[in-house]
Scaffold this active site. Structure first.
Site, PDB file in Angstrom:
ATOM      1  N   CYS A   2      43.392  40.624  31.985  1.00 16.84           N
ATOM      2  CA  CYS A   2      44.250  40.346  30.832  1.00 16.84           C
ATOM      3  C   CYS A   2      43.426  39.864  29.646  1.00 16.84           C
ATOM      4  CB  CYS A   2      45.272  39.288  31.183  1.00 16.84           C
ATOM      5  SG  CYS A   2      46.287  39.657  32.629  1.00 16.84           S
ATOM      6  N   ARG A  27      39.482  46.028  28.965  1.00 19.30           N
ATOM      7  CA  ARG A  27      39.553  45.151  30.132  1.00 19.30           C
ATOM      8  C   ARG A  27      40.545  45.649  31.169  1.00 19.30           C
ATOM      9  NH1 ARG A  27      37.728  39.684  28.941  1.00 19.30           N
ATOM     10  NH2 ARG A  27      39.310  38.832  30.324  1.00 19.30           N
ATOM     11  N   TRP A  74      47.424  42.637  32.693  1.00 16.64           N
ATOM     12  CA  TRP A  74      47.083  43.358  33.924  1.00 16.64           C
ATOM     13  C   TRP A  74      47.884  42.703  35.032  1.00 16.64           C
ATOM     14  CZ3 TRP A  74      44.299  42.272  38.559  1.00 16.64           C
ATOM     15  CH2 TRP A  74      43.819  43.386  39.244  1.00 16.64           C
ATOM     16  N   ASN A 100      46.195  34.089  30.920  1.00 16.82           N
ATOM     17  CA  ASN A 100      45.358  34.812  31.873  1.00 16.82           C
ATOM     18  C   ASN A 100      45.173  33.942  33.108  1.00 16.82           C
ATOM     19  OD1 ASN A 100      45.046  36.715  29.886  1.00 16.82           O
ATOM     20  ND2 ASN A 100      42.869  36.321  29.538  1.00 16.82           N
ATOM     21  N   GLY A 101      45.040  34.566  34.268  1.00 14.70           N
ATOM     22  CA  GLY A 101      44.807  33.820  35.496  1.00 14.70           C
ATOM     23  C   GLY A 101      46.026  33.818  36.390  1.00 14.70           C
ATOM     24  N   GLU A 472      26.531  52.491  45.088  1.00 11.80           N
ATOM     25  CA  GLU A 472      26.955  52.487  43.689  1.00 11.80           C
ATOM     26  C   GLU A 472      27.416  53.863  43.240  1.00 11.80           C
ATOM     27  OE1 GLU A 472      27.691  51.271  39.727  1.00 11.80           O
ATOM     28  OE2 GLU A 472      27.720  50.294  41.684  1.00 11.80           O
ATOM     29  N   LYS A 476      31.161  54.553  41.732  1.00 12.83           N
ATOM     30  CA  LYS A 476      31.451  55.182  40.437  1.00 12.83           C
ATOM     31  C   LYS A 476      32.365  56.392  40.627  1.00 12.83           C
ATOM     32  CE  LYS A 476      29.699  52.477  37.727  1.00 12.83           C
ATOM     33  NZ  LYS A 476      30.182  51.511  38.709  1.00 12.83           N
ATOM     34  N   GLU A 479      35.895  55.092  41.465  1.00 13.36           N
ATOM     35  CA  GLU A 479      36.487  54.330  40.366  1.00 13.36           C
ATOM     36  C   GLU A 479      37.133  55.220  39.325  1.00 13.36           C
ATOM     37  OE1 GLU A 479      34.211  50.167  39.427  1.00 13.36           O
ATOM     38  OE2 GLU A 479      33.103  51.995  39.033  1.00 13.36           O
ATOM     39  N   HIS A 495      26.476  57.883  63.128  1.00 10.56           N
ATOM     40  CA  HIS A 495      27.144  56.894  63.986  1.00 10.56           C
ATOM     41  C   HIS A 495      28.613  56.735  63.610  1.00 10.56           C
ATOM     42  CE1 HIS A 495      23.405  55.794  65.918  1.00 10.56           C
ATOM     43  NE2 HIS A 495      22.846  55.570  64.729  1.00 10.56           N
ATOM     44  N   LYS A 594      38.082  45.216  33.725  1.00  8.55           N
ATOM     45  CA  LYS A 594      36.654  45.070  33.444  1.00  8.55           C
ATOM     46  C   LYS A 594      36.097  43.764  33.969  1.00  8.55           C
ATOM     47  CE  LYS A 594      32.684  46.119  31.649  1.00  8.55           C
ATOM     48  NZ  LYS A 594      31.851  47.128  32.341  1.00  8.55           N
TER      49      LYS A 594
END
Length: 599
Positions: A2, A27, A74, A100-101, A472, A476, A479, A495, A594
C-alpha cells in the site's frame, strides 16, 4: 505494498495527491482514493486502477482543500471494492484516515465500537482507526489528542495519516511500516516511499517507530510516544524525477534490465580498486566467524549466493528466510554477524529478523538500496548498493547489484584471511558492465521466448553459484508470466522433479566454464533431453552443451564468481519477453507488491 501520500498548504492539492499516487502505483494495488479537508472532509475512492479514481474525481465539483491524503491499497482485510478502499472516515465524516500495515487487534476494537453504536461500512482493519478518533472527539478531545488516543490503542504494524474537518493539519504515526516527510519550499509532505516525493522535493526526514508527525502551514513537528519533540536530520534524495520515468521503454522492468550496466558502475564506484569498503566496527578479524544472511524473495537468492561465496573461503555462513529466522533464530555467538539483504530496507520480515538478532546482541549489517531506510538506520552498519530507484515489482538491477556487493564482501573476507587474489577478480569486475551491455545487445532471448511461450512449465537448473540464479530465473518467470516455473540444484532434478519433465517443459541450464561441476550439469541436461524436454543452455561457449541443446544463449567469458550475473540477465530477458507474448501485466503482476511491509 500500500502507498500513502499526504500534503498541506498546496493550491493544487488534488493534482499533488494524484501525482504522488501515480508514483506509488509500482508498489502494487487494487484500489485508490483521496480525502481533502477544509470546513469538511470529502473522500473519493474507487476500486481498480488510478485512472478510475481520476475519472471519478473529474465529476466531483469544487474538490479542494488546504490539506489532503491519498492511498493505494493492496488488500489484506476484505476484497477489493469501493467500500474497502481508503481513506476511511468516522460516522460523521469529521476525520479521514489512510493506513499501511496490519492492525492485529482490530476485531476486538471493532466489536467494542459497534457496542457503542458505531456503524462500519467496510471489512478492513483500518476503519477502526477513524471510529476510535470519532469516539474521542465525541468525548471532547482535540483532534491531536484524539489521534494520540487512537494510535495508543492499536496493536500491530502501521503507517497512518489523517486529516480533520476545520483543522489545518495532516497527522501521521509510524510503527513498523515506513513513513517519510518531504520538506519543500511551499509545502510539507508525508509519504510511505520517497519515490512519491521526487518531483516535489529532494529533502526528506525519516520517521522512526513510535513517532508522530504533525504537518501544518508552518512546517512540521515530530514527537515521540511521550510527546517529546524530536530533532531529526534532513536527508537529500539523490534520485530525480527522470530516474523514475519509463523513458523510451515499454515497461519499467525492461528499462531497469537495461540500466544494469550503469547501476553496476555506480555500485562499484570507489570500491573496485581495493575492495576495502566495510567499516572495521562490524567487519574485522573477529567477524570471520558465523555470518547469517536474512532475506526474502529475490534478496534471499542473493543471500544464498553470498553465503556460498563465504563458505568457499572458509567462513561459516548461512542464508535464512527472514520470516523463519525471526520466529526461531539459530544460536548466536559473540562473533555472529547478521546481514539483512533488502532492496527497500523496509521489508517487514527482514526487519523482524534483524531485530531478533539485535536482541541477542549480534552485530547487524544492512545491505540495501535506500538511503535512510529503516534497516539502514537500525543496523550497526550499512552497505548501499546504489542501484537508483527500481519501480517494477520484479527486481532486476537491484539483484545484480546485490550480487556484486556480496562478491566484494567475500573478496574482502579473503583479503582479511590472507587467501585473496585480488587482481583477476577486480579486473573482471571492471569489465562486467561492458559484458552485460554485450548480452543486452546480442541476446536472442526474444525469439526463444516466442518459441517457448506456450509451454506447460519451465525448469531452471544450476550447480554451485549457478543454483541461486536458477532459483531467481524461475522466480522471475513465475512472477510476471503467471506460469509454473521451478528452480533446482541440477543434481536434484533426478530425485523427484524429473517425473514432471515432458516435451512441453523446457529446461534452462546454466553451463559456464568447463570444469568437473559443469560436466555434471551437462549430464543432468542430457537426462532431460533424453526424455524429450527442450534444453535451453546459457553458456560462454567453452562447453560441449551447445551440441545437443535446442537453443543456446551466449554470455561472455568472465570470472567464475561473476558469471551468474551474466546468466541472470538472459533469464530476466526470457521472463520479460515471455510475459509480453502472453499479454501479462509486467510491471505490476497480479497479487504482488514491491515492498512487502507486512509479516
Amino acid at each position: 505494498m500500500c502507498g500513502i501520500i499526504g500534503c498541506i498548504d498546496r493550491d493544487d492539492i488534488v493534482p499533488t495527491l494524484l501525482s504522488g499516487l501515480s508514483k506509488l502505483e509500482y508498489r502494487g494495488y487494487d484500489s485508490a482514493g483521496i480525502a481533502v479537508a477544509n470546513s469538511g472532509v470529502r473522500v473519493v475512492k474507487r476500486e481498480g486502477e488510478l485512472n478510475e479514481l481520476v475519472q471519478r474525481i473529474e465529476s466531483e465539483p469544487e474538490l479542494d482543500g488546504i490539506s489532503g491524503i491519498g492511498h493505494t491499497r493492496w488488500s489484506t482485510h476484505g476484497r477489493p471494492s469501493d467500500e474497502n478502499a481508503h481513506p476511511h472516515t468516522d460516522c460523521s465524516s469529521r476525520v479521514a484516515v489512510v493506513h499501511n500495515g496490519i492492525i492485529e487487534n482490530y476485531q476486538s476494537l471493532r466489536t467494542e465500537l459497534q457496542s457503542l453504536g458505531h456503524e462500519f461500512e467496510s471489512d478492513t482493519d483500518t476503519e477502526v482507526v477513524p471510529h476510535i478518533i470519532g469516539h474521542e472527539l465525541d468525548a471532547g478531545s482535540s483532534p491531536r489528542t484524539a489521534f494520540y488516543e487512537a494510535v495508543e490503542k492499536l496493536e500491530g504494524s502501521y503507517a497512518i495519516a489523517a486529516v480533520f474537518e476545520g483543522h489545518d493539519e495532516v497527522m501521521a504515526a509510524r510503527q513498523g511500516s515506513s513513513l517519510v516527510l518531504g520538506v519543500g519550499d511551499d509545502a510539507t509532505y508525508v509519504a510511505s516511499d520517497i519515490t512519491a516525493l521526487v518531483d516535489r522535493t529532494d529533502s526528506v526526514v525519516h520517521m522512526d517507530d513510535g513517532e508522530f508527525a504533525f504537518l501544518s502551514t508552518d512546517g512540521h513537528e515530530i514527537v515521540d510516544e511521550n510527546d517529546e519533540r524530536q530533532s531529526k536530520t534532513q536527508t537529500t534524495i539523490e534520485w530525480d524525477a527522470e530516474a523514475v520515468a519509463k523513458g523510451e521503454h515499454d515497461h519499467y522492468m525492461l528499462k531497469e534490465i537495461h540500466e544494469q550496466p550503469a547501476a553496476l558502475r555506480e555500485c562499484l564506484r570507489d570500491r573496485s580498486t581495493t575492495g576495502q569498503f566495510v567499516t572495521a566496527d562490524v567487519f574485522n578479524d573477529d567477524h570471520l566467524g558465523p555470518i547469517h544472511f536474512v532475506a526474502c524473495g529475490t534478496s534471499y537468492h542473493a543471500a544464498l549466493y553470498g553465503a556460498r561465496l563465504l563458505r568457499e573461503r572458509g567462513v561459516p555462513a548461512q542464508a535464512f528466510l527472514a520470516s523463519e529466522y525471526a520466529t526461531a533464530p539459530p544460536p548466536i555467538r559473540d562473533s555472529t554477524l547478521v546481514v539483512g539483504v533488502t532492496q527497500s530496507g523496509e521489508t517487514a520480515d527482514t526487519l523482524a529478523a534483524l531485530r531478533a538478532a539485535d536482541e541477542r546482541d549480534a552485530q547487524t549489517l544492512a545491505l540495501t538500496n535506500v538511503v535512510g531506510s529503516t534497516a539502514a538506520r537500525e543496523c550497526d552498519d550499512v552497505l548501499y548498493i546504489r542501484s537508483g530507484p527500481e519501480i517494477s515489482v520484479a527486481a532486476t538491477k537491484t539483484f545484480a547489484s546485490q550480487l556484486v556487493m556480496l562478491t566484494l564482501l567475500a573478496h574482502q573476507t579473503s583479503l582479511e584471511s590472507g587467501i585473496g587474489n585480488a587482481d583477476r577478480l577486480l579486473s573482471a569486475l571492471n569489465e562486467l558492465s561492458g559484458q552485460i551491455q554485450q548480452v543486452l545487445d546480442t541476446t536472442n532471448a526474444m525469439p526463444t521466448a516466442r518459441r517457448l511461450a506456450n509451454s506447460s512449465g519451465y525448469f531452471f537448473i544450476g550447480r554451485g553459484l549457478q543454483y541461486p540464479v536458477a532459483l531467481e530465473g524461475a522466480l522471475k518467470m513465475k512472477e510476471i508470466t503467471y506460469e509454473h516455473a521451478e528452480g533446482f540444484a541440477a543434481g536434484e532434478l533426478k530425485h523427484g522433479p524429473l517425473a514432471l519433465v515432458t516435451e512441453e517443459t523446457p529446461v534452462f541450464v546454466s553451463a559456464i566454464g568447463d570444469d568437473e561441476t559443469v560436466q555434471k550439469t551437462i549430464s543432468n541436461a542430457k537426462e532431460v533431453s533424453a526424455r524429450g524436454a527442450p534444453v535451453v543452455a546459457v553458456t560462454d561457449g567453452t562447453t560441449s552443451i551447445e551440441r545437443f541443446a535446442d537453443v543456446a544463449l551466449r554470455v561472455p567469458e568472465t570470472h567464475r564468481m561473476l558469471a551468474p550475473i551474466l546468466v541472470n540477465v538472459q533469464y530476466q530477458l526470457l521472463a520479460y519477453y515471455t510475459a509480453r507474448y502472453l499479454g501479462r501485466s509486467i510491471d505490476k503482476p497480479r497479487n504482488l507488491a514491491k515492498s512487502v511491509t507486512v509479516k
